[in-house]
Design an enzyme around this catalytic site. Structure first.
Site, mmCIF file in Angstrom:
data_model
loop_
_atom_site.group_PDB
_atom_site.id
_atom_site.type_symbol
_atom_site.label_atom_id
_atom_site.label_comp_id
_atom_site.label_asym_id
_atom_site.label_seq_id
_atom_site.Cartn_x
_atom_site.Cartn_y
_atom_site.Cartn_z
ATOM 1 N N SER A 117 0.717 -1.339 -0.059
ATOM 2 C CA SER A 117 0.024 -0.037 -0.081
ATOM 3 C C SER A 117 0.722 1.222 -0.101
ATOM 4 C CB SER A 117 -0.993 0.005 1.149
ATOM 5 O OG SER A 117 -0.493 -0.216 2.241
ATOM 6 N N HIS A 138 -2.616 -2.812 -5.466
ATOM 7 C CA HIS A 138 -2.979 -2.413 -4.175
ATOM 8 C C HIS A 138 -4.463 -2.483 -4.096
ATOM 9 C CE1 HIS A 138 -3.632 0.934 -1.218
ATOM 10 N NE2 HIS A 138 -3.887 -0.355 -0.527
ATOM 11 N N GLU A 150 -5.822 -0.226 -7.343
ATOM 12 C CA GLU A 150 -4.661 0.549 -7.816
ATOM 13 C C GLU A 150 -3.869 -0.265 -8.651
ATOM 14 O OE1 GLU A 150 -3.835 4.715 -5.515
ATOM 15 O OE2 GLU A 150 -3.441 2.927 -4.412
ATOM 16 N N ASN A 188 -3.387 6.435 -0.639
ATOM 17 C CA ASN A 188 -2.948 6.451 0.436
ATOM 18 C C ASN A 188 -1.965 7.751 0.588
ATOM 19 O OD1 ASN A 188 -3.983 4.482 1.828
ATOM 20 N ND2 ASN A 188 -2.526 2.814 1.323
#
Length: 289
Positions: A117, A138, A150, A188
């Site tokens: 992540s 991700h 992702e 993130n």
């Protein structure tokens, strides 16, 4: 149907395995031992039973989904896989050890993906023999529910690998965001500093846990407050991501909130252990401060 190898039978690995199986893929689920892999499958079985109980899944289909998941205690069986997804804890040294062991069994056209992540893909790809077949994928927790995935190509990732990763994502009905290989990627990079800042606000005594969550939930129209979300993500996971952002960029705006560090040190890391910013041992979560 593809054969999907999943390394890591924890929460994320279970979610990836379950979702892959639900959309017709055969899954090889592994961990540091066969026993842990089998426990991972057992947890998936309980999850599927709950879906059946709620009328969201047919019992026969649940049985079929479970039959597509095979726990394995070593990496050799992953030589059958078309795609291998590493879903271990967010610590780079652990991931590198996994890659070092699994690359020797991969077939020549298989791709190797990391469910990181935050850790740079190019840096990890440099440690495998064929970085052109390495990519970041991700997933978001809980994987069977969250619709986003992702995909992060590293500098050496081939266009063919990226296309294969996208095709797999679409086969399990995920919406794809193609993210640049920068710390935290897209989601993130935005989310974790916000959660970290909410913890700074709490530590400074600017608001209570309930008021911080209420303010963001109503004022920002978010489905849950940042401290509730941090508990759901896992404070240990949030801490690891923030550390990667801080160490990789050197930007002080990513420094971990002292209160986050204290909670992790105390082992109060969120829902998965029953205590974080909220206590989850009762029927209703209660703030811990």
């Amino acid at each position: 149907m593809s054969i999907v190898g999943v390394i890591g039978a924890g929460m994320m690995g279970q979610g990836i395995a379950q979702t892959s199986a639900q959309f017709g893929h055969r899954v090889l689920l592994t961990d540091i031992s066969l026993e842990i892999a089998e426990k991972g499958k057992a947890t998936i079985a309980k999850t599927l039973d709950k879906l059946v109980g709620r009328g969201k899944l047919d019992a026969a289909e649940a049985k079929t989904v479970l039959s597509r998941i095979t726990p394995v205690g070593e990496y050799a069986p992953l030589g059958e896989a078309d795609i291998v997804i590493e879903a271990a804890t967010e610590r780079e040294e652990i991931k590198h050890k996994i890659f070092e062991q699994v690359v020797s069994v991969l077939k020549s056209d298989a791709i190797l993906a990391s469910n990181t992540s935050s850790i740079p893909i190019t840096r990890m790809a440099a440690r495998v023999p064929d970085p052109s077949r390495f990519i970041g994928m991700h997933f978001f927790n809980p994987v069977p529910v969250m619709g986003l995935l992702e995909i992060i190509p590293g500098l050496p990732t081939s266009a063919e690998t990226t296309a294969k990763a996208r095709a797999f994502a679409e086969s399990i009905k995920k919406e794809v965001v193609l993210a640049g290989d920068e710390p935290g990627f897209v989601v993130n990079r935005i989310l974790c500093p916000m959660l970290n800042e909410a913890i700074f606000v709490l530590g400074a005594g600017m608001g209570s846990i309930e008021d911080i969550d209420k303010g963001c939930r109503i004022g920002l129209n978010h489905p849950m407050g940042p401290l509730t979300l941090a508990d759901f993500v896992g404070l240990d996971t949030l801490f690891e991501i923030i550390k990667v952002l801080y160490s990789t960029t050197g930007d002080s705006k990513y420094r971990p909130a002292p209160l986050l560090v204290k909670y992790v040190e105390a082992g109060w890391i969120g829902r998965k252990v029953g205590r974080g910013f909220y206590d989850y041992t009762g029927d209703v979560p209660v703030p811990t401060r």
